[in-house]
Design a protein around this motif. Structure first.
Motif, PDB file in Angstrom:
ATOM      1  N   GLU A 140       7.762  -9.011   2.123  1.00  0.00           N
ATOM      2  CA  GLU A 140       7.473  -8.167   0.952  1.00  0.00           C
ATOM      3  C   GLU A 140       7.530  -6.717   1.372  1.00  0.00           C
TER       4      GLU A 140
ATOM      5  N   GLY B 138       8.119   2.113  -4.799  1.00  0.00           N
ATOM      6  CA  GLY B 138       7.660   2.082  -3.413  1.00  0.00           C
ATOM      7  C   GLY B 138       7.567   3.468  -2.810  1.00  0.00           C
TER       8      GLY B 138
ATOM      9  N   ALA C  12       4.591   5.394  -4.331  1.00  0.00           N
ATOM     10  CA  ALA C  12       3.324   4.873  -3.814  1.00  0.00           C
ATOM     11  C   ALA C  12       3.153   5.128  -2.323  1.00  0.00           C
ATOM     12  N   GLY C  13       4.189   5.701  -1.673  1.00  0.00           N
ATOM     13  CA  GLY C  13       4.102   5.996  -0.258  1.00  0.00           C
ATOM     14  C   GLY C  13       4.337   4.801   0.647  1.00  0.00           C
ATOM     15  N   ARG C  14       4.898   3.733   0.088  1.00  0.00           N
ATOM     16  CA  ARG C  14       5.129   2.530   0.879  1.00  0.00           C
ATOM     17  C   ARG C  14       6.518   2.489   1.510  1.00  0.00           C
ATOM     18  N   LEU C  15       7.427   3.345   1.012  1.00  0.00           N
ATOM     19  CA  LEU C  15       8.796   3.359   1.520  1.00  0.00           C
ATOM     20  C   LEU C  15       9.238   4.804   1.765  1.00  0.00           C
TER      21      LEU C  15
ATOM     22  N   GLN D 253      10.736  -5.218   9.119  1.00  0.00           N
ATOM     23  CA  GLN D 253      11.473  -4.056   9.601  1.00  0.00           C
ATOM     24  C   GLN D 253      12.507  -4.459  10.638  1.00  0.00           C
TER      25      GLN D 253
ATOM     26  N   GLU E  47       7.731  -3.840   0.045  1.00  0.00           N
ATOM     27  CA  GLU E  47       6.998  -2.771  -0.623  1.00  0.00           C
ATOM     28  C   GLU E  47       5.532  -2.710  -0.194  1.00  0.00           C
ATOM     29  N   LEU E  48       5.057  -3.690   0.572  1.00  0.00           N
ATOM     30  CA  LEU E  48       3.691  -3.674   1.037  1.00  0.00           C
ATOM     31  C   LEU E  48       3.526  -2.896   2.337  1.00  0.00           C
ATOM     32  N   GLU E  49       4.680  -2.471   2.915  1.00  0.00           N
ATOM     33  CA  GLU E  49       4.592  -1.753   4.175  1.00  0.00           C
ATOM     34  C   GLU E  49       4.236  -0.277   3.930  1.00  0.00           C
ATOM     35  N   LYS E  50       3.308   0.214   4.722  1.00  0.00           N
ATOM     36  CA  LYS E  50       2.905   1.614   4.587  1.00  0.00           C
ATOM     37  C   LYS E  50       3.758   2.481   5.503  1.00  0.00           C
ATOM     38  N   VAL E  51       4.327   3.528   4.953  1.00  0.00           N
ATOM     39  CA  VAL E  51       5.160   4.426   5.736  1.00  0.00           C
ATOM     40  C   VAL E  51       4.330   5.651   6.119  1.00  0.00           C
TER      41      VAL E  51
END
Length: 475
Positions: A468, A394, A397-400, A5, A470-474
Motif C-alpha cells: 500500500e 498522497g 498528505a505528505g506520503r509521497l 520501495q 500511499e501509507l509510506e511517510k516521505v
C-alpha cells in the motif's frame, strides 16, 4: 527501506537500452498525435458533422492535454517503461495494473490491425488489382523485422515517418492558405472561409450529430500516450518527457484544428465521404499534378508509423506484465539487441488477425477494429487519470514525494477529463454500430478476470506486489 520501495526500485525496464534520444522522443510524441484517425477517419466524421468537427477536435484536444499532463506528473515521479500498468498497480492495486497492462496491449494490437487495413486501402489507390490482405501482410512482416533489430532503429524509423507527416501537413496548410489568399488552382473559384457556414450552417447535422463524432475523434488521438512507454528507454527522461508533453497543445492546434480548418475552407464539406482521406480528396480538388498521389504516400507512412509504434509498445507491455507475474515468464527475455523479441513476435501474430479481417470483410475491417481500440484506449486514459488523482492525494498528505513536473490545477483537470471520457463512453453505448466494442470489452474483461483468478490460485502473493504505497511517510 520498505519492501514496497525495494520493489519499485526494481523497475521493469531493467536491461533495456536507453537508445532513444531527445530528437526521437520528440518525433515519437509528434507522430503519436498524427495518425490514421486524422488522415482516413476524418472523412467519415466530416460527412457526419460538417465543419463543426473542428470544434470536436479542439474540445477533445484540451482533454488529451489534461490526460498527458497527469501522465507527465506521474512519469517524472517514477519514469518506467509500461508506465500505465505500473501506476495502476501502485495506486489502484495489482488487479488494475494487470487489467490495464493487458488492455493496453489489446488496444495496440487492434490499432495495428486498423493501421494495416488503412495502409492496404492506400496501396489500393495505386494498385487496385492487389487484394487488401496481401498488402497488409507484406507491411506486417517488414515492420516486424525492423522492430526486432534494435530500439535505435525503431526510433529512427519513427523519426522519419513522423518527419514526412509533419512536413506534409505543414505543406498542405501553406498550399491551402495560398489557394484561399490568391485563388490559384482548380479550387480557387470556390475556396472561401465562408465554406465553414455557407452549407446549412456550422452545425449542419445538429449539435447531437457533432457530439456523436467524439468517439471517432478520440480514436484519432490514440497513441499520444506512447511517450510514456518510451520513458524506460529515453536517454534523459527528466528533460525530454516534459518538453514532448508541453508541445502537445500546439501540435493539436496545428495538425488537427489548423489542417481541418484550411481543408474545409478550400473544399466544401459536402464533397467529403467516408472511406476517403479528406487530405487526398482536397489535393485532388486543388488539381496539383500528382498531388493526390503524394498525399496518399504521406497517409500511407502515417499508417505504417502507427503500426510500427504498436509493435514497439506491445512487446514492452508484455514484458512489464511478465515482470509482475501476470504473463508467462518467457516474455521477460530480451534478445541480444535488448528488444523483447518474443513479446513482439506474439503481438504481431495477433495483429495478423487484421490480415484475416481484410480478407473476409475488407469493407468493414477498419470500423470494427477502431471501435475496439477506442474503448481500450479510453480505459487506459481513465486509469492514468484515476492514478493521478490518487497520487496527488498522497503528495498533499505528505506520503509521497512531489513530482518535478506537476500538472496545472492539481487533480481538478483530471476530474474534468474523467467526466468527459465517461460521457464519450455513453455516446458509444448509444450508437448501435459502435456499441459492439463494449460487448467485446465485456468479453475481454471476463476473460481477464478468469485469468486473474487462475493467477491468484497459483501465486497468492501476486496480490501484494506493491503493498500500500500511499501509507509510506516521505521525509
Amino acid at each position: 527501506m520498505t519492501s514496497a520501495q525495494v520493489d519499485r526500485e526494481q523497475v521493469p525496464e531493467e536491461g533495456y537500452e536507453r537508445g532513444l534520444g531527445s530528437r526521437q522522443v520528440q518525433m515519437i510524441a509528434i507522430g503519436g498525435a498524427i495518425g490514421v484517425g486524422l488522415f482516413l477517419g476524418a472523412g467519415a466524421n466530416i460527412a457526419k458533422a460538417g465543419p463543426s468537427l473542428i470544434v470536436m477536435y479542439a474540445l477533445a484536444g484540451v482533454i488529451i492535454f489534461f490526460i498527458m499532463r497527469a501522465l507527465g506528473e506521474l512519469l517524472l515521479y517514477r519514469p518506467v517503461s509500461g508506465s500505465f500498468a505500473e501506476y495502476s498497480r501502485e495506486f489502484l492495486g495489482p488487479f488494475f495494473g494487470y487489467f490495464t497492462g493487458w488492455t493496453y496491449w489489446l488496444m495496440w494490437v487492434v490499432t495495428g490491425m486498423a493501421e494495416l487495413t488503412a495502409a492496404a486501402i492506400y496501396i489500393h489507390y495505386w494498385f487496385p488489382s492487389i487484394p487488401q490482405w496481401v498488402s497488409a501482410l507484406v507491411f506486417l512482416v517488414v515492420l516486424f523485422g525492423a522492430n526486432l533489430i534494435s530500439v535505435k532503429l525503431f526510433g529512427e524509423i519513427e523519426f522519419w515517418f513522423s518527419m514526412v507527416k509533419v512536413t506534409a501537413i505543414i505543406g498542405m496548410i501553406v498550399i491551402g492558405l495560398g489557394v484561399l489568399t490568391f485563388g490559384f488552382s482548380q479550387a480557387g473559384d470556390t475556396a472561401a472561409v465562408s465554406n465553414l457556414w455557407a452549407f446549412d450552417g456550422f452545425f449542419p447535422k445538429g449539435v447531437g450529430s457533432s457530439l456523436m463524432t467524439l468517439q471517432g475523434v478520440m480514436f484519432a488521438y490514440l497513441a499520444v500516450e506512447l511517450v510514456g512507454v518510451t520513458a524506460g528507454e529515453s536517454a534523459d527522461p527528466e528533460k525530454t518527457l516534459p518538453k514532448a508533453i508541453n508541445t502537445l497543445p500546439w501540435r493539436i492546434a496545428l495538425f488537427y484544428v489548423g489542417a481541418l480548418t484550411v481543408i474545409l475552407c478550400v473544399v466544401k464539406w459536402t464533397e467529403f465521404a467516408p472511406g476517403v482521406s479528406p487530405f487526398v480528396a482536397a489535393f485532388a480538388k486543388i488539381g496539383i499534378p500528382a498531388g493526390a498521389g503524394i498525399v496518399n504516400f504521406v497517409v500511407l507512412t502515417a499508417a505504417l508509423s502507427s503500426c510500427n509504434s504498436g509493435m514497439y509498445s506491445t512487446g514492452r507491455m508484455l514484458r512489464t506484465l511478465a515482470d509482475n507475474g501476470e504473463a508467462p515468464g518467457v516474455f521477460r527475455r530480451l534478445s541480444s539487441s535488448k528488444t523483447p523479441a518474443f513479446g513482439i513476435t506474439v503481438s504481431v501474430l495477433f495483429m495478423g488477425v487484421g490480415v484475416v479481417l481484410n480478407y473476409v470483410v475488407p469493407e468493414k475491417a477498419f470500423g470494427y477494429v477502431t471501435s475496439v481500440a477506442t474503448a481500450a484506449g479510453i480505459w487506459t486514459w481513465l486509469m492514468i487519470l484515476v492514478s493521478h488523482v490518487r497520487y496527488r492525494r498522497g503528495v498533499v498528505a505528505g506520503r509521497l514525494p512531489a513530482s518535478s513536473f506537476p500538472a496545472p490545477g492539481g487533480s481538478v483537470c483530471s476530474y474534468i477529463a474523467i467526466f468527459f471520457l465517461l460521457f464519450v463512453t455513453g455516446l458509444i453505448a448509444y450508437d448501435a454500430d459502435a456499441r459492439v466494442c463494449l460487448y467485446v470489452m465485456a468479453v475481454w474483461a471476463a476473460a481477464l478476470w478468469i485469468g486473474w483468478v487462475v493467477l491468484k490460485g497459483r501465486n497468492p502473493r501476486i496480490t501484494e506486489r506493491y503493498g500500500e504505497p500511499e501509507l509510506e511517510k516521505v521525509g
